[in-house]
Design a protein around this motif. Structure first.
Motif, short mmCIF file in Angstrom:
data_model
loop_
_atom_site.label_atom_id
_atom_site.label_comp_id
_atom_site.label_asym_id
_atom_site.label_seq_id
_atom_site.Cartn_x
_atom_site.Cartn_y
_atom_site.Cartn_z
N VAL A 82 23.82 3.05 -29.76
CA VAL A 82 24.23 1.55 -29.61
C VAL A 82 23.07 0.66 -28.91
N LEU A 137 30.27 -1.02 -35.21
CA LEU A 137 29.18 -2.43 -35.52
C LEU A 137 28.42 -2.33 -36.53
N TRP A 138 28.07 -1.17 -37.24
CA TRP A 138 27.42 -1.19 -38.64
C TRP A 138 28.63 -1.75 -39.57
N LEU A 154 28.41 2.72 -32.59
CA LEU A 154 27.46 2.11 -33.44
C LEU A 154 27.98 2.03 -35.09
N HIS A 176 20.10 7.69 -33.36
CA HIS A 176 20.79 6.49 -33.30
C HIS A 176 21.56 6.37 -32.42
N CYS A 201 20.10 -1.19 -39.52
CA CYS A 201 21.71 -1.89 -40.10
C CYS A 201 21.07 -3.05 -40.96
N HIS A 210 21.27 -1.54 -31.03
CA HIS A 210 21.89 -2.57 -31.48
C HIS A 210 21.75 -3.69 -30.50
N GLU A 211 21.52 -3.51 -29.09
CA GLU A 211 21.76 -4.43 -28.19
C GLU A 211 20.33 -5.18 -28.17
N GLY A 234 21.73 -7.64 -34.30
CA GLY A 234 22.34 -6.28 -34.49
C GLY A 234 21.45 -5.48 -34.81
N ASP A 235 21.68 -4.03 -34.92
CA ASP A 235 20.87 -3.19 -35.08
C ASP A 235 19.88 -3.36 -36.44
#
Length: 530
Positions: free
Chosen positions: A237, A284-285, A281, A235, A250, A240-241, A246-247
């Motif tokens: 980041v 962000l989650w 990450l 996993h 998630c 996510h981008e 988002g990811d």
């Protein structure tokens, strides 16, 4: 007291006599647990009745394993005894077969050891490895000592009144038989136990353990071929981008958990050595979860640790999780099916041949030169891929353009497949259009209730395909193998590509869930939509 099998002048028993006695033993004791002293007496009676030594029993045990392979043809009592023995064997392997073993392996030193590992990483991060590394090593040694003390305790009390197990487990131990192949390939109706398997559901009340898998899919001629699956999926980041939402993992986890009625997710991402779940990450989650009125907590492996304040994956902490997502590998037939190269492919082929569910596309197995695709059909591509089943992350892969099988193809633990001609992504390099191999890394959630798609990402190889390829072993496999460890990078994929990934992943999930439903004692396995 006479020790089992001390009579050196005994005769060699026949496999038939051994089978007869073991069946009689299991008919009498069945699945119930007996203490070690009683089991010892039974083994002595076995050796006296058959007039054999312990080495004789060990030599004949393989033939008995063959008898047990036709599981559904066995009497019900024998089936129950084998299922109970398999369950106990796996709980014992994880030091969960008794309260004292659990305390020694997972409680006495594991907690302090994990705490020292954590503070070692804190010092490592803030003051450098010179201060942090000794603490990390010390903490890990404490955890290892806990496991060692559990093994010593188990060895000392095994044949005493204070240790209980099904009689077959004592026989396995005494004959030094390795029952894993029998458990993995033959025994059915095994109970799903917590912390022993990556998938589990409490019989009553909330409590669910699910497995998050990584699935590699190769696009070829407009279709998706299954390449391999694994636990300990990486996993970062960058995933996510790739999307404004988002990811993708998630997003799908939160949607599924919310529909399933859970407010909090505990995610145990992996136990691959010194591989941390990225802190950026994680934050962000947590923000994504908070926007949905939910909570996500990342769990650190006790032995690996991290410098961040997180729950630690000790047994007492995991017991309190209502929803636990396992990304880690746990030694179990389920994990082995996913992670050991060739096993899931074998199960897919078995179900494909039986016309069960939607067929999953696989590369063709290569057993001889006659199976090799014509190397002239695609002059710039290899036609053979050889995998070492013990190596991962692209390290165990060799590619060839050949009309003959190389020596490596005949080595043990190596498997040969056709190189499936991939679909290409094109982009300009110095003003010239070049072709690149792409691959989808998709994510699959397996629960005791069914399977769920968790999104995908599209990876592209860093090196363009050549205009031609000479015969022999390919020196630079990064041109043909899309792997982030070989320099591949991720790009956004389209809605149509995501739907294709969903269909392929759900077909694979169906195969895995049918395996679980056939192998383990659970309710019906079904698919639910988000």
């Amino acid at each position: 007291m006479q020790h089992p099998g001390n009579d050196r002048n005994s005769t060699h028993p026949s496999g038939r006599n051994l089978k007869q006695f073991v069946f009689e033993l299991l008919e009498n004791d069945g699945a119930r647990e007996v203490n070690g002293l009683t089991a010892r007496k039974h083994i002595i009676r076995l050796t006296q009745k058959l007039q054999c030594t312990g080495s004789d029993l060990r030599e004949n045990w393989q033939s008995l394993d063959q008898t047990f392979k036709n599981f559904t043809d066995l009497p019900q009592k024998i089936q129950d005894a084998l299922s109970a023995a398999a369950d106990f064997y796996m709980r014992e392997h994880h030091f969960l077969s008794s309260g004292m073993l659990r305390f020694l392996a997972h409680g006495l030193l594991a907690g302090p050891g994990a705490l020292i590992v954590h503070w070692g990483w804190v010092f490592h991060k803030n003051a450098g490895p010179r201060l942090g590394r000794p603490l990390i090593v010390t903490g890990r040694k404490l955890i290892k000592i806990g496991y060692f003390s559990a093994r010593v305790y188990r060895k000392l009390i095994r044949y005493t009144p204070f240790y209980r197990a099904p009689i077959l487990n004592f026989l396995w131990h005494y004959t030094k038989a390795d029952p894993w192949n029998l458990i993995s390939n033959s025994i059915l109706n095994i109970p799903l136990a917590p912390h022993v398997h990556p998938v589990y559901k409490k019989a009553a009340g909330p409590g669910l353990v699910a497995a998050l898998l990584g699935i590699d899919l190769l696009p070829s001629r407009g279709k998706l071929y299954f390449i391999e699956g694994n636990f300990n999926a990486g996993h970062n980041v960058k995933r996510h981008e790739l999307s404004p939402a988002g990811d993708t993992v998630c997003v799908h986890l939160l949607n599924w958990a919310k529909i399933s009625g859970y407010k909090a997710i505990h995610f145990y991402p992996g136990n691959f050595f010194e591989e941390f779940f990225p802190r950026d990450l994680e934050m962000l989650w947590r923000k994504m979860a908070a926007k949905n009125g939910m909570e996500i907590r990342i769990i650190d492996d006790p032995y690996i640790g991290s410098p961040w304040p997180r729950p630690v994956g000790l047994q007492r902490a995991l017991d309190r999780c209502q929803l636990l997502i396992n990304g880690r590998y746990i030694h179990s037939p389920i994990s082995e099916l996913i992670s050991v190269k060739g096993l899931l492919e074998r199960e897919i082929r078995r179900q494909n041949d039986a016309s069960v569910g939607n067929p999953v596309l696989l590369p063709k197995e290569i057993h001889s030169e006659r199976d090799l695709p014509d190397p002239g059909r695609n002059p710039f591509l290899p036609n053979l891929i050889i995998k070492n089943i013990d190596l991962d992350m692209g390290e165990g892969i060799s590619l060839y353009k050949t009309r003959e099988l190389p020596d490596r193809a005949h080595l043990q633990k190596h498997q040969c497949y056709e190189f499936v001609p991939p679909d290409f992504c094109e982009k300009a390099v110095d003003g010239v259009m070049k072709r690149f191999v792409c691959l989808f890394r998709a994510y699959l959630l397996i629960t005791a209730d069914g399977f769920f798609y968790m999104g995908a990402r599209k990876d592209i190889s860093p090196v363009p395909l050549p205009d031609s390829l000479p015969f022999g072993q390919v020196p630079d496999k990064s041109m043909f193998i899309t792997n982030v460890n070989l320099g591949a990078y991720s790009v956004p994929h389209t809605g149509l590509e995501d739907e294709a990934c969903r269909r392929a992943v759900e077909a694979i999930g169906s195969v895995i869930c049918r395996f679980i439903g056939r192998k383990f004692r659970i309710g019906s396995v079904r698919r639910r939509t988000e």
